[in-house]
Design an enzyme around this catalytic site. Structure first.
Site: not given
Length: 351
Positions: A11, A133-134, A187
């Site tokens: 993605f 990522t967070d 996100n």
């Protein structure tokens, strides 16, 4: 520059490849295993470009990784290849350790071996950019934001594996001198998102007339970042970022999951009304919550804005409108993936 993108059929990876081919003069090599979530159909718009090439391979395969780096001679390695679905990590954590931890080690070792042999001027310009990522920071309460100095506190096998990969990248920078960069994003959403994640899953299930499963009460909060804003930020980081630094990338768009789902339903009500005239929100069904579900994520992106000049272009309202419209206009893309992978089946109850 020559840019090696791992996971370029996924993605975010495919969005980065499309962006680089369409908006820069860089040459791009996409190195991807083509697992269930990777498809070259996401790259059909740029596949014929003379500046793009694809090589299928596994980031855990030491020989394949070393060979592709040696042959392509990249100035930048942007490492996106990863297992990324929390629910899948609960049911099968081993694959996440292998890909996210071992795979990142393999990429670092091969990149460092290549970098050491470069002439001094090319060593100076080389970058290994790790995209993370967070979720590595854990869960926030009702207030506060993740910053680049927030302590790591991962809660799922997925986020733990990404935290491990972040630490490996940092170690290769400190111990071996490899010029590394790390970004931690909130996100993502947008076109070409595999339909197992919240927003595309809600869209395809709504159109199929199926229940829209919302975990628990739907009160969990996420900061939503439009994927095209994210990949612009990635370009800013590997072109202008300071070696050894970490940059948080967020969309300034906190929303409860239930509000996200209701927004998707409202847009679908307008663009593709149900035959019975009812709102798609009638299909919302609350289901058992995910084990260990983090309550809130929120990103403070002040550093990348002040130091590199990046900020998101899309608001959540504009981005979600574009996203829903894209899924309505590109059913062939996601229908083929659904048939091939049976996406949408509930996972993550293994705990």
């Amino acid at each position: 520059m020559r840019i090696l993108v791992t996971g370029g059929a996924g993605f975010i990876g495919s969005a980065l490849v499309r962006h680089l081919i369409e908006n820069t003069e860089h040459d791009v090599l996409n190195f991807d295993k083509l697992t269930y979530a990777g498809t070259l159909t996401s790259l059909s718009s740029i596949a014929s470009s003379s500046r793009y090439r694809f090589k299928q391979g596994d980031i855990c395969d030491e020989r394949a990784v070393a060979a592709i780096i040696e042959s392509f001679q990249p100035q930048v390695v942007t490492h996106l290849a990863a297992e990324s679905h929390v629910d899948r990590s609960i049911d099968g954590p081993g694959a996440f350790i292998q890909t996210n931890v071992v795979g990142t080690y393999t990429m670092l070792a091969a990149s460092a071996g290549y970098w050491r042999k470069l002439p001094a001027d090319r060593r100076e310009e080389f970058r290994f950019h790790h995209i993370s990522t967070d979720e590595v920071f854990g869960s926030l309460g009702e207030t506060g934001y993740f910053t680049e100095s927030t302590p790591y506190d991962p809660r799922s096998p997925y986020s733990a594996s990404k935290a491990g990969s972040d630490h490996l990248v940092s170690a290769w920078g400190h111990t071996f001198g490899l010029p590394v960069l790390i970004t931690n994003c909130s996100n993502n959403y947008g076109p070409y998102h595999f339909p197992e994640k919240l927003i595309p899953l809600m869209i395809v299930k709504a159109l199929a007339g199926e229940p829209l499963p919302v975990y628990g009460s739907g009160a969990n909060v996420r900061d939503w970042l439009y994927v095209e804003d994210h990949v612009r930020a990635l370009q800013y980081v590997f072109e202008k970022g300071v070696v050894g630094q970490t940059y948080n990338i967020g969309g300034n768009s906190e929303r409860r999951n239930i509000d996200v789902v209701n927004t998707v339903c409202t847009i679908l009500d307008r663009l593709q009304p149900r035959e019975d005239g009812q709102s798609y929100s009638k299909q919302i069904t609350h289901v058992a919550d995910r084990p260990g579900h983090d309550q809130r994520y929120a990103i403070d992106a002040t550093k990348i804005r002040n130091e590199l000049g990046w900020q998101p272009v899309e608001t959540f309202e504009s981005g979600i409108e574009k996203t829903v419209s894209w899924y309505l206009n590109n059913r062939e893309w996601w229908s083929a993936l659904l048939q091939r992978n049976q996406a949408g089946k509930r996972q993550g109850l293994g705990a």
